[in-house]
Design a protein around this motif. Structure first.
Motif, short mmCIF file in Angstrom:
data_model
loop_
_atom_site.label_atom_id
_atom_site.label_comp_id
_atom_site.label_asym_id
_atom_site.label_seq_id
_atom_site.Cartn_x
_atom_site.Cartn_y
_atom_site.Cartn_z
N GLY A 183 49.77 13.05 51.72
CA GLY A 183 49.31 11.93 52.52
C GLY A 183 50.22 10.75 52.26
O GLY A 183 50.65 10.52 51.13
N ASP A 203 48.62 13.60 56.49
CA ASP A 203 47.94 12.36 56.85
C ASP A 203 48.93 11.21 56.72
O ASP A 203 49.72 11.18 55.78
CB ASP A 203 46.74 12.11 55.93
CG ASP A 203 45.89 10.94 56.40
OD1 ASP A 203 44.99 11.18 57.22
OD2 ASP A 203 46.15 9.80 55.97
N GLU A 259 49.00 6.80 57.58
CA GLU A 259 48.34 5.63 58.14
C GLU A 259 48.97 4.36 57.58
O GLU A 259 49.45 4.33 56.44
CB GLU A 259 46.84 5.64 57.80
CG GLU A 259 46.08 4.54 58.52
CD GLU A 259 44.58 4.71 58.46
OE1 GLU A 259 43.88 3.77 58.87
OE2 GLU A 259 44.10 5.74 58.02
N LEU A 317 40.76 9.83 51.48
CA LEU A 317 41.77 10.85 51.19
C LEU A 317 41.36 11.76 50.04
O LEU A 317 41.81 12.91 49.96
CB LEU A 317 43.12 10.19 50.90
CG LEU A 317 43.74 9.46 52.09
CD1 LEU A 317 44.99 8.71 51.67
CD2 LEU A 317 44.03 10.42 53.24
N THR A 324 39.86 15.24 51.17
CA THR A 324 40.69 16.06 52.05
C THR A 324 41.32 17.18 51.23
O THR A 324 41.09 17.28 50.03
CB THR A 324 41.81 15.21 52.70
OG1 THR A 324 42.71 14.78 51.67
CG2 THR A 324 41.24 14.01 53.45
#
Length: 165
Positions: free
Chosen positions: A16, A48, A50, A66, A69
């Motif tokens: 992520g 992921d 962001e 997170l 996940t």
């Protein structure tokens, strides 16, 4: 230069990427894109991505999301300085279960070689959080590239394997 131990595994690490910034968007986030490009080029997966605002609540909320996940590694960039709005280090460091002090120490040493004494203002940090390896990097593209190429990518598979054999 010494090479890290060889990882016989071709393990793909699911990562992520979070950019912490009050001014960047996904379209203008060069550092976040750099992290994603380097991970992908090394054979890893970005599960992921962001861009979030640099405020404690947003950082804590994203970290909590997170944690639920299937990600194995988290890489945050931005918010590691000492300015009033730099909150990333403060929020992430208190959530780390185990820290990797060598990461920040070596990063600052390498950074010093490139940018000089301004490296002392970096609060880059790494450690573990809920079975994941977590890295927090400064927001500049140069700092991200340095950390990724010299420290994170050479050790990512090994560190994740230590946490998730």
């Amino acid at each position: 230069m010494l090479q890290p131990h060889s990882d016989s595994s071709a393990r793909v690490v699911r990562c992520g990427v979070v950019t912490v910034s009050d001014t960047r968007s996904p379209e203008t986030d060069k550092s976040g894109q750099c992290i994603q490009d380097l991970l992908t080029a090394a054979g890893h997966e970005v599960g992921d991505y962001e861009v979030i605002k640099d405020n404690p609540e947003a950082i804590a909320k994203r970290l909590e999301i997170l944690a639920h996940t299937d990600l194995e590694a988290l890489i945050f960039s931005g918010g590691t300085g000492i300015a009033h709005r730099d909150n990333t280090y403060d929020m992430l460091e208190k959530h780390l279960e185990k820290t990797l002090p060598g990461f920040g120490e070596i990063f600052r040493s390498l950074s010093y070689q490139e940018i000089g004494s301004r490296a002392i203002a970096s609060r880059a940090v790494a450690g573990t959080y809920r079975g994941m390896i977590l890295f927090s990097l400064p927001g500049s593209t140069g700092a991200v590239q340095l950390a990724m190429e010299k420290l994170i990518l050479p050790e990512l598979r090994h560190l994740v394997t230590q946490l998730r054999p």
